[in-house]
Enzyme design. Structure first.
Site, PDB file in Angstrom:
ATOM      1  CE  LYS A  93      -3.827   2.468   0.382  1.00 43.44           C
ATOM      2  NZ  LYS A  93      -3.508   3.691   1.064  1.00 43.44           N
ATOM      3  CD  GLU A  96      -3.134   8.044  -3.910  1.00 44.54           C
ATOM      4  OE1 GLU A  96      -3.012   8.926  -3.041  1.00 44.54           O
ATOM      5  OE2 GLU A  96      -3.698   6.956  -3.686  1.00 44.54           O
TER       6      GLU A  96
END
Length: 297
Positions: free
Chosen positions: A170, A177
């Site tokens: 993550k 991102e």
């Protein structure tokens, strides 16, 4: 299943509601009376103390933490006198994977399993089905797999590896991102300041209709334009960051891996403080759309 749930913020409360809708029993707690009342109204069994939460769980105790990464140790300390060998703790927040590994080792010495899940999709995903990257003992993943399946979109969960692997995957996801959002922001600023009188609503729409860069992020940009106007006048051009991009860059440096896109996108956010721009407004608007982050001027 019957599980304990600690933390009823914008992610936790939505996840508890989804668990209840999927037929699970949830014993929940949070410092906020408002959050507890909302969880109670949704059908959760709400308690005021960790001791009460623990006592209301069956022998196979599974407790999900959905709290900020900087208070995980505090919560675990408060639980330390309650937990027993065989219990399972899941950290669903955005914790640093190295801290997760440390916590896992400390709890393993007491016979307690510590798992971690990187959760993507923001508050909407938490409420309607998220993308989950799960770390911990494989046998515990298999035991609670139905829980992860019920909390995810279709095929939206996977076992990543030993304790810490979920948060590691993550973390890198968030670094990627950063770069993607930065590229969208920079591109939209070029378009906005060009000599053409471009309709950025239409640009965002056409980019997100069969183009190579069609994506949820571009879709969220179109939604932000519809809500705020293409000038994004109410949106701050100073972009905050919550840590994962920095951790990704630090890990890349340790490994000797160049990550110029992620590193520059992190630097942009740091430099944007006191130096707002339209690129920053786009990135802030995106953070608000998918994460519910406060980005108003």
């Amino acid at each position: 299943m019957k599980i304990g749930y600690i933390g009823l913020g914008k992610m936790g409360l939505g996840m508890v509601k989804l668990l209840l809708e999927k037929g699970h029993n949830v014993v929940a707690t949070d410092p906020s009376e408002g959050a507890k009342n909302e969880a109670r109204a949704a059908g959760a069994e709400v308690v005021d103390s960790l001791e009460d939460l623990y006592q209301k769980l069956p022998d196979d105790k599974f407790i999900w933490l959905m709290v900020p990464h900087n208070i995980v140790d505090s919560v675990l300390k408060n639980l330390s006198s309650i937990l027993k060998a065989g219990d399972v703790i899941m950290d669903g927040g955005n914790s640093n994977f190295r801290e997760t590994m440390r916590r896992g080792e400390e709890l393993a010495a007491r016979g307690i399993d510590f798992m971690d899940v990187g959760t993507s999709g923001g508050p909407s995903g938490a409420r309607n089905g998220a993308c989950m990257m799960i770390g911990g003992a494989r046998d515990k993943f298999e035991k609670y797999e139905q829980l992860f399946k019920d909390l995810s979109i279709e095929n939206g969960y996977a076992y990543m590896g030993a304790t810490g692997a979920g948060h590691f995957v993550k973390m890198v996801h968030n670094g990627i991102e950063y770069g993607m959002m930065q590229a969208i922001g920079e591109g939209m600023e070029i378009l906005k300041k060009s000599d053409f009188d471009l309709d950025l609503n239409e640009v965002a729409r056409i980019y997100n209709t069969g183009s190579v860069i069609e994506s949820r992020l571009v879709g969220w940009l179109g939604k932000a334009y519809a809500e705020e106007g293409v000038n994004l006048d109410a949106i701050s051009g100073e972009v905050s960051h919550s840590g994962e991009g920095l951790w990704t860059v630090e890990e890349a440096r340790k490994a000797g891996i160049p990550v110029p896109v992620i590193e520059e996108s992190l630097k942009f956010r740091e430099d944007s403080q006191g130096n707002p721009s339209y690129t920053g407004q786009v990135v802030s608007a995106l953070r608000n759309q998918f994460g519910g982050h406060s980005v108003k001027k």
